[in-house]
Scaffold this motif. Structure first.
Motif, PDB file in Angstrom:
ATOM      1  N   HIS A 221     -12.692  65.903  45.319  1.00 12.61           N
ATOM      2  CA  HIS A 221     -13.194  64.610  44.865  1.00 12.61           C
ATOM      3  C   HIS A 221     -12.044  63.740  44.363  1.00 12.61           C
TER       4      HIS A 221
ATOM      5  N   ASP B  64     -17.568  59.509  44.082  1.00 15.50           N
ATOM      6  CA  ASP B  64     -18.022  60.645  44.887  1.00 15.50           C
ATOM      7  C   ASP B  64     -18.374  61.840  44.000  1.00 15.50           C
TER       8      ASP B  64
ATOM      9  N   ALA C 244     -27.101  60.472  48.636  1.00 13.46           N
ATOM     10  CA  ALA C 244     -27.408  61.872  48.917  1.00 13.46           C
ATOM     11  C   ALA C 244     -26.667  62.739  47.904  1.00 13.46           C
TER      12      ALA C 244
ATOM     13  N   GLY D  39     -25.189  65.753  46.129  1.00 11.96           N
ATOM     14  CA  GLY D  39     -24.684  67.023  46.631  1.00 11.96           C
ATOM     15  C   GLY D  39     -23.868  66.865  47.901  1.00 11.96           C
ATOM     16  N   ARG D  40     -24.059  65.713  48.596  1.00  7.76           N
ATOM     17  CA  ARG D  40     -23.263  65.455  49.795  1.00  7.76           C
ATOM     18  C   ARG D  40     -22.387  64.210  49.593  1.00  7.76           C
ATOM     19  N   GLU D  41     -23.026  63.059  49.393  1.00 12.68           N
ATOM     20  CA  GLU D  41     -22.235  61.841  49.165  1.00 12.68           C
ATOM     21  C   GLU D  41     -21.657  61.779  47.759  1.00 12.68           C
TER      22      GLU D  41
ATOM     23  N   SER E 154     -21.408  64.180  44.090  1.00 13.63           N
ATOM     24  CA  SER E 154     -21.682  65.393  43.316  1.00 13.63           C
ATOM     25  C   SER E 154     -22.050  65.000  41.888  1.00 13.63           C
TER      26      SER E 154
ATOM     27  N   ARG F 277     -20.610  69.527  45.471  1.00 13.48           N
ATOM     28  CA  ARG F 277     -19.829  70.186  46.534  1.00 13.48           C
ATOM     29  C   ARG F 277     -19.074  71.368  45.941  1.00 13.48           C
TER      30      ARG F 277
END
Length: 330
Positions: free
Chosen positions: A177, A233, A256, A258-260, A262, A324
């Motif tokens: 990140h 992010d 999103a 967990g994807r886009e 955290s 992530r």
């Protein structure tokens, strides 16, 4: 039989002395055979020991006062249960007062002194210096739970907040990140400051940061604004209660989680494991913190001249689906 049953009647029924009855119900030494006879006689007669009268004789009420605010944070009902269990295991009972967050708890502590409590636990509240000194002068020990107050001279038990914040930062950096934001807990409280400072020191430059005031709705508003303006992010949120609001808001913005982006919280309350949130979070070890608090307080009850203790208990990072996971992270 009418009227209140006396210990003398229990003693006569059990065939023991009144002092034996007193020993059984005070928790003092008594043989198992004597205890069985006394408790059977008491049950047959409907006898209940007079705890208030005994406290006048012993000088101990065996009641611990607890003042707490912020019960909408799921961490505190769990912590109260742990504290109560730990005190009951030592033969104490708990008297709970709740303090509105906007008010000073000193008036409630004053009331606790009127109840002749043997000690006080202050959970996530700040005790005024004058009142702390009065409690000390009265021989009533005070232990702070999940809140530090360095200038007070009071004992305190917290999680290792700076260490925990730093661990979250390392996790996010290891996950690649580069646009990290933080919604802190209330910076007027040691827990909020310490987590934020530990995180900030290990994370490096942040794209956004704001005080969430330990308020779920405020955290939700901040998370939505950060997503629109700074596009982080990753966001570290100062406790799970706020993190749930942040996740809801981010999803409402179309992010999103967990994807886009955290999201990592702090506490590991039961709802963190629910599928709706699946929250990665730094666990506060509530049971160990409660046991350490009770142990510290009761040691002060026995020896009021003991020095103040400062105890920090580390907890693990619990990795779930809201963030992530770095490659090779264990």
């Amino acid at each position: 039989m009418s009227g209140r049953v006396t210990s003398a009647e229990v003693a006569a029924r059990a065939g023991v002395s009144r002092s034996a009855v007193s020993r059984v119900f005070s928790g003092a030494s008594a043989s198992k055979a004597t205890e069985r006879k006394v408790r059977k006689a008491a049950a047959d007669l409907g006898y209940r020991p007079n705890v208030l009268a005994r406290s006048l004789i012993t000088g101990r009420s065996r009641i611990i006062g607890l003042v707490v605010s912020y019960l909408d944070n799921q961490f505190y009902p769990d912590a109260l249960e742990r504290l109560s269990e730990a005190l009951q295991a030592e033969g104490y009972h708990i008297l709970v007062f709740t303090a509105p967050e906007a008010e000073e708890p000193d008036a409630l502590v004053e009331q606790m002194l009127d109840y002749q409590v043997d000690g006080i636990i202050a959970a996530s509240v700040t005790i005024g210096g004058d009142l702390a000194a009065r409690c000390q002068a009265a021989g009533i020990p005070v232990v702070l739970f999940n809140r530090g107050q360095d200038a007070s001279g009071l004992s305190q038990v917290t999680s290792a907040n700076r260490t925990g914040g730093a661990e979250v930062a390392r996790f996010l950096r290891a996950g690649g990140h580069g646009r990290i934001a933080q919604i802190t807990g209330w910076l007027g409280a040691s827990t909020g400051r310490d987590r934020a400072e530990g995180f900030r020191a290990a994370a490096g430059p942040l794209v956004a940061e704001a005080d969430g005031m330990f308020d779920r709705d405020r955290a939700a508003e901040l998370a939505a604004a950060m997503w629109r303006d700074a596009r982080p992010d990753a966001i570290f949120v100062g406790n799970d209660h706020m993190a749930f609001g942040a996740i809801d808001a981010l999803r409402s913005e179309g992010a999103a989680v967990g994807r886009e982006v955290s999201v990592v919280g702090y506490d590991d309350v039961a709802a963190a494991a629910w599928g709706a949130y699946d929250l990665t979070t730094l666990r506060q070890p509530a049971r160990r913190m409660a046991e350490a608090t009770v142990e510290t307080l009761l040691a002060l009850v026995e020896d009021p001249d003991r020095g103040a203790a400062r105890i920090e208990i580390e907890g693990p990072l619990v990795v779930r689906g809201s963030a992530r996971v770095p490659e090779g992270w264990a």
